[in-house]
Design an enzyme around this catalytic site. Structure first.
Site, PDB file in Angstrom:
ATOM      1  N   GLU A 116       0.749  -1.265  -0.035  1.00  0.00           N
ATOM      2  CA  GLU A 116       0.119  -0.153   0.018  1.00  0.00           C
ATOM      3  C   GLU A 116       0.829   1.286  -0.135  1.00  0.00           C
ATOM      4  O   GLU A 116       0.272   2.292   0.201  1.00  0.00           O
ATOM      5  CB  GLU A 116      -0.935   0.065   1.123  1.00  0.00           C
ATOM      6  CG  GLU A 116      -1.785  -1.201   1.149  1.00  0.00           C
ATOM      7  CD  GLU A 116      -2.895  -1.173   0.152  1.00  0.00           C
ATOM      8  OE1 GLU A 116      -3.022  -0.480  -0.713  1.00  0.00           O
ATOM      9  OE2 GLU A 116      -3.477  -2.293  -0.026  1.00  0.00           O
ATOM     10  N   HIS A 139      -2.727   2.366   8.257  1.00  0.00           N
ATOM     11  CA  HIS A 139      -3.743   1.779   7.690  1.00  0.00           C
ATOM     12  C   HIS A 139      -4.080   0.495   8.534  1.00  0.00           C
ATOM     13  O   HIS A 139      -2.987  -0.161   9.030  1.00  0.00           O
ATOM     14  CB  HIS A 139      -3.586   1.584   6.297  1.00  0.00           C
ATOM     15  CG  HIS A 139      -4.589   0.287   5.672  1.00  0.00           C
ATOM     16  ND1 HIS A 139      -5.844   0.605   5.547  1.00  0.00           N
ATOM     17  CD2 HIS A 139      -4.333  -1.154   5.376  1.00  0.00           C
ATOM     18  CE1 HIS A 139      -6.413  -0.744   5.030  1.00  0.00           C
ATOM     19  NE2 HIS A 139      -5.596  -1.520   4.871  1.00  0.00           N
ATOM     20  N   HIS A 141      -7.424  -2.766  10.081  1.00  0.00           N
ATOM     21  CA  HIS A 141      -8.684  -3.515   9.847  1.00  0.00           C
ATOM     22  C   HIS A 141      -9.409  -3.251  11.108  1.00  0.00           C
ATOM     23  O   HIS A 141      -9.728  -4.387  11.610  1.00  0.00           O
ATOM     24  CB  HIS A 141      -8.457  -4.727   9.090  1.00  0.00           C
ATOM     25  CG  HIS A 141      -7.622  -5.053   7.938  1.00  0.00           C
ATOM     26  ND1 HIS A 141      -6.884  -6.029   7.615  1.00  0.00           N
ATOM     27  CD2 HIS A 141      -7.419  -3.987   6.986  1.00  0.00           C
ATOM     28  CE1 HIS A 141      -6.296  -5.734   6.623  1.00  0.00           C
ATOM     29  NE2 HIS A 141      -6.547  -4.621   6.184  1.00  0.00           N
ATOM     30  N   GLU A 169     -17.138  12.592  22.634  1.00  0.00           N
ATOM     31  CA  GLU A 169     -15.953  13.096  22.216  1.00  0.00           C
ATOM     32  C   GLU A 169     -15.756  13.105  20.764  1.00  0.00           C
ATOM     33  O   GLU A 169     -14.735  13.709  20.267  1.00  0.00           O
ATOM     34  CB  GLU A 169     -15.017  12.240  22.929  1.00  0.00           C
ATOM     35  CG  GLU A 169     -14.523  10.806  22.404  1.00  0.00           C
ATOM     36  CD  GLU A 169     -13.445  10.219  22.720  1.00  0.00           C
ATOM     37  OE1 GLU A 169     -13.272   9.027  22.868  1.00  0.00           O
ATOM     38  OE2 GLU A 169     -12.393  10.936  23.180  1.00  0.00           O
ATOM     39  N   HIS A 210     -13.199  -3.347   3.854  1.00  0.00           N
ATOM     40  CA  HIS A 210     -11.668  -3.576   4.104  1.00  0.00           C
ATOM     41  C   HIS A 210     -11.109  -3.126   5.316  1.00  0.00           C
ATOM     42  O   HIS A 210     -10.508  -3.787   6.341  1.00  0.00           O
ATOM     43  CB  HIS A 210     -10.819  -2.954   2.948  1.00  0.00           C
ATOM     44  CG  HIS A 210      -9.521  -3.457   2.808  1.00  0.00           C
ATOM     45  ND1 HIS A 210      -8.882  -3.553   1.644  1.00  0.00           N
ATOM     46  CD2 HIS A 210      -8.385  -3.240   3.955  1.00  0.00           C
ATOM     47  CE1 HIS A 210      -7.500  -3.984   2.091  1.00  0.00           C
ATOM     48  NE2 HIS A 210      -7.274  -3.619   3.482  1.00  0.00           N
TER      49      HIS A 210
HETATM   50 ZN    ZN Z   1      -5.673  -3.471   4.570  1.00  0.00          ZN
END
Ligand code: ZN
Length: 272
Positions: A116, A139, A141, A169, A210
């Protein structure tokens, strides 16, 4: 030259990977982090002209020319970063308008940066335009946010408002809201460009079915953003199937704006 293993930025990176794994956000080789570093910081630990390997990036990012990044490796497990940082992490400098990465440290088993990398670098370029202090793209999950993309509609305003309503918040932590990308093939320049475009207006970008991208000034800020959004999504997943009796109203959100000196994303709240 000091040992890079003792560098505060490396210690913090290892701790963050370990912590994200412990939160259940980075199963197997899921997730990736890139951290922008200053040359003066790097040169305390490494000779900047001592390049171990060059790796083509497959994209161009002229504004990142000469910049240094500590980044997680492709196929590597966050679970293992703490045991072998020099295998699971790498420190690179971008050259040739971002088309080449020069490896200065790490990826010791011959590996390379996350698949990525395009999404990370294109997001850095866009975030730096919005905020010159932005140093982190992350990144992962997170379970409940991912779950939410199966049962909540993906309209950005409605998705953001639902999260804001789940705990007080939220609007204070991410007044810019959450942007959402529909399902796309990951690891491509296309999803990189689409993610970066979404990063223009928010520091959190959901990848439907994802995971999530977060950006911030430092690892704590990016982690905290994700942590807060994920907590809100967890509450949503606990209550979505129950009759809603109470909520946080827009009038109350305006009180939070005033009290905490934040401005909710334009047009996301009804008028005061
Ligand atoms: Zn991912």
């Amino acid at each position: 030259m000091k040992d890079i293993i003792s560098a505060p930025f490396l210690i913090e990176m290892v701790r963050t990977c370990t912590n994200m794994y412990a939160h259940g956000w980075d199963e197997r080789n899921g997730g990736n982090i890139s951290l922008l570093l200053d040359e003066t910081e790097v040169s305390k630990y490494l000779q900047p002209d001592c390049v171990l390997r060059t790796i083509p990036t497959g994209f161009s990012a002229p504004t990142l020319e000469g910049k240094y990044f500590l980044v997680t490796g492709t196929g590597k497990y966050f679970k293992n970063v703490q045991y072998a940082p020099e295998v699971n992490l790498g420190l690179v400098r971008l050259t040739e308008e971002g088309r080449t990465a020069e490896l200065l440290w790490g990826f010791a088993d011959g590996g390379k940066f996350t698949s990525e990398f395009p999404a990370h670098m294109m997001s850095h370029a866009v975030r730096l335009e919005q905020d010159p202090d932005n140093r982190v793209v992350m990144h992962c999950h997170p379970t409940n946010l991912l779950a939410m993309t199966y049962v909540h509609d993906l309209d950005e305003k409605r998705f953001t408002r639902t999260l804001w309503q789940m705990c007080t918040e939220c609007i204070v932590v991410f007044p810019d809201g959450v942007n959402v990308l529909p399902w796309m093939l990951c690891g491509t320049n296309e999803i990189g460009e689409a993610t970066a475009e979404k990063m223009r207006t928010a520091r959190l970008v959901v990848w439907a079915q994802h995971g999530l991208y977060g950006a911030g000034k430092d690892l704590d800020e990016a982690f905290g953003l994700i942590e807060t959004a994920e907590k809100a999504a967890e509450i949503y997943m606990k209550i979505a199937h129950l009759p809603l009796v109470n909520t946080i109203t827009d009038a109350q959100m305006h009180l939070l704006e005033e009290r905490f000196q934040v401005r909710a994303r334009e047009g996301y709240l009804s008028a005061e």
